[in-house]
Design a protein around this motif. Structure first.
Motif, mmCIF file in Angstrom:
data_model
loop_
_atom_site.group_PDB
_atom_site.id
_atom_site.type_symbol
_atom_site.label_atom_id
_atom_site.label_comp_id
_atom_site.label_asym_id
_atom_site.label_seq_id
_atom_site.Cartn_x
_atom_site.Cartn_y
_atom_site.Cartn_z
ATOM 1 N N LEU A 173 0.824 -1.207 0.000
ATOM 2 C CA LEU A 173 0.000 0.000 0.000
ATOM 3 C C LEU A 173 0.860 1.259 0.000
ATOM 4 O O LEU A 173 0.576 2.215 -0.702
ATOM 5 N N ASN A 174 1.914 1.266 0.803
ATOM 6 C CA ASN A 174 2.778 2.437 0.845
ATOM 7 C C ASN A 174 3.848 2.330 -0.243
ATOM 8 O O ASN A 174 4.146 1.255 -0.730
ATOM 9 N N ILE A 229 0.500 9.945 13.122
ATOM 10 C CA ILE A 229 -0.483 9.829 12.029
ATOM 11 C C ILE A 229 -0.205 10.796 10.885
ATOM 12 O O ILE A 229 -0.410 10.465 9.719
ATOM 13 N N GLY A 232 3.940 12.348 6.891
ATOM 14 C CA GLY A 232 3.972 11.904 5.499
ATOM 15 C C GLY A 232 5.393 11.764 4.996
ATOM 16 O O GLY A 232 6.306 12.377 5.542
ATOM 17 N N GLY A 257 -2.209 0.565 -4.242
ATOM 18 C CA GLY A 257 -1.804 1.473 -3.163
ATOM 19 C C GLY A 257 -1.758 2.928 -3.600
ATOM 20 O O GLY A 257 -1.489 3.802 -2.796
ATOM 21 N N TYR A 258 -2.060 3.198 -4.871
ATOM 22 C CA TYR A 258 -2.020 4.579 -5.331
ATOM 23 C C TYR A 258 -3.152 5.408 -4.734
ATOM 24 O O TYR A 258 -3.133 6.626 -4.804
ATOM 25 N N LEU A 259 -4.161 4.752 -4.193
ATOM 26 C CA LEU A 259 -5.219 5.500 -3.505
ATOM 27 C C LEU A 259 -5.254 5.115 -2.028
ATOM 28 O O LEU A 259 -6.289 5.163 -1.385
ATOM 29 N N HIS A 260 -4.111 4.689 -1.499
ATOM 30 C CA HIS A 260 -4.075 4.373 -0.071
ATOM 31 C C HIS A 260 -4.079 5.673 0.706
ATOM 32 O O HIS A 260 -3.069 6.370 0.764
ATOM 33 N N ARG A 261 -5.244 6.009 1.286
ATOM 34 C CA ARG A 261 -5.322 7.304 1.959
ATOM 35 C C ARG A 261 -5.500 7.165 3.464
ATOM 36 O O ARG A 261 -6.101 8.005 4.100
ATOM 37 N N GLY A 262 -4.997 6.076 4.001
ATOM 38 C CA GLY A 262 -4.878 5.977 5.444
ATOM 39 C C GLY A 262 -6.183 5.887 6.207
ATOM 40 O O GLY A 262 -6.300 6.409 7.315
ATOM 41 N N PHE A 263 -7.174 5.211 5.632
ATOM 42 C CA PHE A 263 -8.467 5.083 6.299
ATOM 43 C C PHE A 263 -8.318 4.481 7.694
ATOM 44 O O PHE A 263 -8.851 4.980 8.678
ATOM 45 N N LYS A 323 -5.784 4.184 9.751
ATOM 46 C CA LYS A 323 -5.100 5.017 10.752
ATOM 47 C C LYS A 323 -6.003 6.172 11.162
ATOM 48 O O LYS A 323 -6.057 6.535 12.330
ATOM 49 N N SER A 324 -6.713 6.753 10.186
ATOM 50 C CA SER A 324 -7.608 7.866 10.504
ATOM 51 C C SER A 324 -8.692 7.449 11.481
ATOM 52 O O SER A 324 -9.135 8.244 12.310
ATOM 53 N N TYR A 382 -15.949 8.646 6.481
ATOM 54 C CA TYR A 382 -14.799 7.961 5.878
ATOM 55 C C TYR A 382 -15.244 6.689 5.164
ATOM 56 O O TYR A 382 -14.702 6.336 4.123
ATOM 57 N N ARG A 433 -16.349 6.781 1.544
ATOM 58 C CA ARG A 433 -15.333 6.915 0.492
ATOM 59 C C ARG A 433 -14.526 5.640 0.311
ATOM 60 O O ARG A 433 -13.486 5.671 -0.321
#
Lengths: 172, 549
Positions: B108-109, B124, B127, B200-206, B208-209, B221, B224
């Protein structure tokens, strides 16, 4: 520049400034490259579908090749992983070019304030127009398109407007 | 209610998963880890792994937990093929090494990332920039070697064994990549000899958020995740939290949820079908299929205030009841959906081009689909009648009459036609719900869970305090760990939640149907034509939001 052709004889010549003529041509021949990554891309699909119909404004020739496009619409979240790709695509577009940042994520990272999400694409590429919303309605995107067109019609294109821009990925 | 775990020592995990497999637990749902370093009650070790597996009858699942003494464990990819990407994700997010894994690398990363973000010690908002894209060459070389497409010469270099290979990136920015999927292919002419996918190009940290938002704040969240059918994600998430709280919804709320789940299913299938037909060159269908979707948007924005990202559900119910005149609007929308489906089918049903392009293309058989943990319409297209609405009914699905649509071959044609069939079945369910919609409340009455009426908030001190405390502290979920799921549009969408008893979840893990479907994709397309690979991707309906989270 509005001309009622019906009242003019066919041999009529028009005088205008070159700037105006080019701006008028550019205004209605934008070729968007849609860089859709997330939810906003689905709303772009709506903008392109029959109800909102982006082709009414002369911008329906969606090109997925950056080399054939002059308007980059970034629709969706850009992550750190995606960022070098977005930059490469922007660099591949030839001048003149414009960028619309569609949606909260592209504008500022939206509510994804975390380790993986870029906090706005203007950290890596220059942006001409921001469209808020999560996601923005298709009308909002059309409004951005119209205001870009108005700008093209009324102002001389300034290729140096982002001359001083320096993005996070520009060092390397 | 909390899930029961079988707790094992890490050394015995592999053998007992093999035993469970032999007993019939052949379907791997999820693998995840929990970092207990900040958990209020002390645990045996700082890290634990959780495996969730399902029986081949599909009616029960079990959770297996193992506390890790060292951050190493034997891989289970030799038992479950679907474990490949799941283990890579755990490695990426938690830094746990799976010994003898065929391809243990970040998923993912990005490859320049340092550290493991889901560890509690990782801040968190820290970046890390990525300056270049992973070239995937070593992964491709291994793939080519394993398929004997290239041979290794004695000098150590590679020979192409009489093939003239060309390497090509499909995506991440590609019209047919449906978002942000990258597939790197080795082509011999038009034939895909080997393929590796990178996500992983849209891994936006759901996930962790989720760890710093209260339970109700997470609802937006979840919208999305699968943004094509936001409400079904809302429901899958709040259903899990409600089951942890041990509450049962009023019958009206349950019925409305069923109706909205089915409406979301239609909404999602419509856009998937429109897109896959565009990939085939059939642009006309896009207009026929997309217009009813616009009508669904209209209806949903009238009901929820948003077209796409609705956030309609809350823990303990939903924001508001149906509006007056909803039923007529819904009937009208259903009529338009039926019109769109009929028109599209009339264009493709007996269309030779459509048949030739889709039949026996992108085939995955039932055995492979199960082993790869595929789910939903993609699994049913391969002939496996697994549908949670039938196998483990919830919200009264057992009271509605509908059929489970299954395919026979598992090709693109089946996946498309299963979705067309499911739209019809969903319409049947919606009609039954609306005929017998119970009267009553849509929210449970519990001051600790649902917000008081605005009237009470504005006029009484108790109301204000209740509102303030609930908003500020969140719904307090009893400490424990729980997995629950439902049949979302792409298949089994599950949430595994660890609660420490506060108003903020300790950990949330999504079992995303698109993730496992995508992990099977390279195997499906190898040996097929490049143009067919595009269609196959479209027919799997990969939604990057839920795949990458």
């Amino acid at each position: 520049m509005e001309i009622n052709t019906q009242t003019l004889p066919l041999e009529t010549a028009i005088t205008t400034r070159l700037d105006d003529a080019i701006g008028w041509a550019r205004e209605s021949s934008l070729w968007p490259m849609i860089f859709g990554t997330a939810c906003c891309a689905i709303e772009f699909m709506s903008a392109a579908a029959s109800k909102y119909d982006i082709s009414r404004f002369g911008a329906e020739v969606v090109r997925f090749s950056p080399r054939q496009a002059d308007l980059l619409i970034v629709a969706g979240t850009i992550t750190y992983k995606q960022a070098p790709i977005l930059k490469q695509i922007y660099d591949q577009m030839s001048e003149p070019k414009w960028v619309i940042s569609m949606g909260a994520c592209a504008c500022s990272g939206g509510f994804y304030d975390n380790y993986s999400t870029m906090q706005g694409i203007d950290e890596i590429i220059p942006v001409d127009l921001y469209v808020g919303g999560c996601p923005p309605r298709p009308e909002a995107l059309l409004d951005a398109l119209l205001s870009l067109q108005k700008d093209l019609r009324t102002h001389t294109y300034n290729p140096d407007r982002h001359k001083d821009f320096k993005g996070l990925l520009d060092d390397v | 209610m909390m899930s029961k775990f079988i707790t094992l020592l890490p050394e015995e995990l592999h053998a007992s998963l093999q035993n469970k497999y032999n007993e019939g637990f052949i379907y791997l749902l999820d693998i995840t880890a929990v970092d207990y370093s900040e958990y209020p009650q002390a645990k045996e070790e700082a890290y634990a792994l959780v495996y969730i597996i399902r029986h081949k009858s599909f009616q029960e699942h079990i959770l297996i937990k193992t506390y890790l003494h060292t951050l190493e464990i034997e891989t289970v990819t030799d038992i479950f093929k679907g474990a490949n990407w799941l283990e890579r994700e755990v490695y990426d997010q938690y830094g746990i090494t799976f010994l003898h894994h065929p391809n243990l690398r970040r998923i993912l990363n990005h490859h320049q990332f340092v550290g493991h973000p889901l560890r509690k010690s990782y801040p968190i908002t820290k970046g890390q920039l990525s300056y270049e894209v992973d070239d995937l060459i070593d992964e491709m070389n291994n793939r080519l070697l394993s398929k004997n497409v290239v041979c290794r010469l004695e000098s150590g270099s590679f020979s192409e064994c009489n093939k003239d290979l060309m390497f090509l990136n499909l995506g991440p920015s590609h019209p047919a990549s449906h978002g942000t999927i990258r597939t790197y292919v080795a082509l011999d002419g038009e034939t895909v000899e080997a393929a590796v996918s990178e996500i992983g190009y849209l891994h936006r940290g759901f996930e962790k958020s989720c760890e710093n938002h209260s339970y109700n704040q997470i609802v937006p969240y979840t919208d999305r995740l699968n943004y094509c059918s936001a409400i079904s994600n809302n429901i899958a998430y709040v259903k899990t939290v409600e089951e942890m709280l041990g509450i049962t919804l009023p019958l009206r709320a349950q019925a409305i949820r069923v109706m909205l789940l089915e409406l979301s299913r239609i909404e999602d299938h419509v856009v998937c079908l429109a897109a896959v037909l565009v990939d085939m060159g059939g642009l006309t269908n896009y207009w026929y299929m997309y217009n009813p979707r616009e009508d669904i948007y209209e209806l949903l924005s009238k009901l929820t205030g948003a077209r796409l990202t609705n956030s309609y559900m809350r823990v303990g119910g939903m924001t508001n009841d149906l509006y007056e005149g909803f039923e007529e609007d819904l009937k009208d929308v259903i009529k338009k959906v039926q019109y769109g489906v009929e028109e599209t089918l009339s264009l493709i049903k007996h269309n030779r081009i459509f048949h030739d392009r889709t039949q026996n293309v992108g085939v995955i058989n039932a055995q492979d689909a199960l082993n790869a943990s595929m789910t939903g319409p993609n699994l049913r297209a391969s002939g496996v009648p697994f549908d949670m609405r039938k196998d483990t009914p919830y919200y009264g699905y057992e009271n509605y009459t509908f059929d489970v649509i299954v395919g026979s071959v598992g090709d693109v044609y089946d996946r498309v036609m299963v979705r067309f069939g499911e739209i019809q079945e969903s319409i049947k369910i919606i009609e039954q719900v609306m005929q017998n919609l119970p009267e009553g409340e849509v929210n449970i009455k519990d001051a600790a869970i649902t917000l008081p009426h605005k009237e009470a908030v504005y006029n009484t001190i108790e109301g204000v305090m209740n509102h303030f405390k609930l908003t500020y502290e969140g719904v307090k979920v009893p400490a424990g760990e729980y997995y629950s799921s439902l049949e979302a549009t792409n298949g089994e969408l599950g949430f595994f939640i660890v609660s420490d008893g506060s108003g903020i979840p300790y950990k949330v893990k999504v079992k995303a149907p698109s993730f496992t479907a995508m992990s099977a994709y390279p195997d499906i397309i190898e040996g097929s034509q490049l143009a067919d690979a595009i269609l196959t991707l479209g027919s799997l309906n990969i939604i990057a939001g839920e795949m990458d989270r």
